[in-house]
Design an enzyme around this catalytic site. Structure first.
Site, PDB file in Angstrom:
ATOM      1  N   HIS A 168       0.868  -1.181   0.000  1.00  0.00           N
ATOM      2  CA  HIS A 168       0.000   0.000   0.000  1.00  0.00           C
ATOM      3  C   HIS A 168       0.911   1.240   0.000  1.00  0.00           C
ATOM      4  CE1 HIS A 168      -2.781   2.931   1.866  1.00  0.00           C
ATOM      5  NE2 HIS A 168      -3.772   2.134   1.504  1.00  0.00           N
ATOM      6  N   ASP A 199       2.752  -4.780   7.673  1.00  0.00           N
ATOM      7  CA  ASP A 199       1.562  -3.944   7.520  1.00  0.00           C
ATOM      8  C   ASP A 199       0.360  -4.879   7.602  1.00  0.00           C
ATOM      9  OD1 ASP A 199      -0.666  -2.663   6.594  1.00  0.00           O
ATOM     10  OD2 ASP A 199       0.251  -1.865   4.776  1.00  0.00           O
ATOM     11  N   GLN A 209      -4.852  -5.221   6.710  1.00  0.00           N
ATOM     12  CA  GLN A 209      -5.871  -6.149   6.203  1.00  0.00           C
ATOM     13  C   GLN A 209      -5.804  -7.515   6.891  1.00  0.00           C
ATOM     14  OE1 GLN A 209      -8.231  -5.239   4.128  1.00  0.00           O
ATOM     15  NE2 GLN A 209      -7.393  -3.254   3.574  1.00  0.00           N
ATOM     16  N   LYS A 245     -10.721  -0.709  10.387  1.00  0.00           N
ATOM     17  CA  LYS A 245     -10.920  -1.866   9.506  1.00  0.00           C
ATOM     18  C   LYS A 245     -11.324  -3.106  10.299  1.00  0.00           C
ATOM     19  CE  LYS A 245      -7.543  -0.172   6.167  1.00  0.00           C
ATOM     20  NZ  LYS A 245      -8.276   0.216   4.970  1.00  0.00           N
ATOM     21  N   CYS A 278      -4.779   2.729  -3.570  1.00  0.00           N
ATOM     22  CA  CYS A 278      -3.503   3.164  -2.960  1.00  0.00           C
ATOM     23  C   CYS A 278      -2.418   2.115  -3.135  1.00  0.00           C
ATOM     24  CB  CYS A 278      -3.672   3.486  -1.477  1.00  0.00           C
ATOM     25  SG  CYS A 278      -4.765   4.856  -1.173  1.00  0.00           S
TER      26      CYS A 278
END
Ligand code: PMP
Length: 397
Positions: A115, A191, A194, A217, A355
């Site tokens: 991202h 990261d 998600q 999220k 993104c």
């Protein structure tokens, strides 16, 4: 489905049609308990944290620190710094660890799947410090080129990799990445924007040095997220923002800093958001996450299969462990037009580059339509979505 009743927004209509919310990779909806926890804080306990002895200040402090305690138990982590989200958490690593530990002779390994929030902070650091950035390519099967990854570790000090791609839903082979990076003497930043919302991650057992994710999220509010840090990496971080709350003492000659997470949380923090996030964890705790993850993946597999049958290109593979994200394109109908036609009948999907422009460039496209599922989505919604797309294609493609 009973748990849908916990989300007031799912009752609303869009253009006269029931809302079918399929944009969960962008942000998830909030259960009533989260909304109530934030509203209760403002109506009953609002005060600043850490600074006063009065009752309200104590309640606010307990609420804020309660979120940190929950993060530490949920993820089995020793250090949890509260940030504004994944983006700030990654920027914090670049500023607080990167600037203190990287020089022009060092290299950072990123992937083409990242991202923008896991690319741009490193490009800024590279410009400032002359650090070299190496990118691991994405193969045609939507996985990382692990041979190039292993070769790129020579001289690398940090590997930054996305847990699960927000475009493809592909979950990366993180165990191997962490093991190889550590063997080569590099630290690892995950990261998990998600990943954290979908699977339970034991940060200590996982072995990464840094992990970033966002509350919004995973049923929590916007404006808050976290950076988990291993204790040895934590000791290598220098304060980034200076101000109140992060200091031990201040004189006109200089300052000393706190030695815990507060060192990286200068100023009045996100108190209501922390309280809301804690309530979101409480709500998620009532679910069987593994079972839910499998159910969502089944819905994604059904969607991908149907879309392929309709002549769409689907970007992703939906293997076990991947997330329920389905990115696709029609050969003729433009993604934005498709999204507008879907919105007109109540379906919320995402379009654009998500993104992740380097990944889309690699795939030779500039946009996809993305449907992403979460706990409150049902197979019936996916079936209706497919039926609706068939109507749209018959009329407009
Ligand atoms: N990384 C990934 C993989 C994401 O999906 C996102 C959100 N789209 C981010 C980072 C950035 O998260 P935030 O905007 O909450 O900081």
């Amino acid at each position: 489905m009973a748990l849908r009743d916990d989300f007031p927004i799912l009752q609303r209509k869009v253009h006269g049609h029931p809302l079918v919310y399929l944009d969960n990779a962008a942000t998830t909806q909030k259960p009533q308990v989260v909304i109530d926890a934030m509203s209760d804080y403002y109506s009953q306990s609002n005060a600043n944290v850490h600074r006063a002895v009065h009752t309200l200040a104590g309640e606010a402090t307990d609420g804020y620190e309660g979120c940190r305690t929950r993060l530490k138990t949920w993820f089995n982590a020793e250090r949890a710094i509260l940030t504004s989200g994944t983006t700030e958490a990654i920027n914090l690593v670049a500023h607080a660890w990167g600037r203190a530990n990287l020089t022009k002779d060092d290299a950072i390994v990123l992937t083409e799947m990242e991202h923008h929030s896991d690319i741009v902070p490193w490009q800024m650091l590279a410009e400032e410090r002359g650090v070299e950035i190496r990118y691991v390519p994405v193969l045609d099967d939507f996985t990382l080129d692990m041979e190039v990854f292993e070769a790129s570790l020579v001289g690398a000090k940090l590997v930054c990799v996305v847990h699960t791609s927000n475009v493809l839903g592909v979950r990366n082979p993180l165990e191997r990445i962490i093991k190889s990076a550590h063997a080569a003497g590099a630290k690892v930043l995950i990261d998990a924007a998600q990943g954290a919302p979908h699977v339970r991650i034991d940060f200590d057992a996982f072995g990464a040095d840094f992990m970033a994710f966002s509350a919004h999220k995973m049923c929590g509010p916007t404006g808050i997220g976290a950076l988990l840090v291993r204790p040895d990496a934590f000791e290598e971080m220098q304060p980034f923002m200076g101000g109140g709350d992060m200091i031990e003492t201040v004189t006109t000659e200089g300052s000393t800093y706190q030695d815990n997470e507060h060192k990286f949380e200068a100023g009045t923090p996100r108190i209501a958001e922390a309280i809301g996030w804690n309530a979101a964890f409480g709500w998620m705790e009532t679910l069987d996450l593994e079972k839910e993850h499998k159910r969502m993946l089944e819905i994604a597999r059904y969607t991908a299969k149907e879309l392929r049958g309709m002549g769409m290109t689907v970007y992703g593979r939906h293997d076990d462990g991947d997330s329920a994200v389905v990115s696709f394109l029609h050969p003729k109908l433009h993604s934005e037009d498709m999204a507008h036609l879907l919105d007109a009948v109540g379906y919320a999907v995402r379009t654009g580059h998500h993104c992740a422009q380097p990944l889309l460039n690699r795939l030779g496209i500039s946009s996809t339509v993305r449907a992403s599922y979460y706990f409150y989505n049902t197979m019936e919604e996916a079936e209706q979505f497919i039926a609706q797309l068939k109507i749209i294609l018959e009329r407009f493609a």
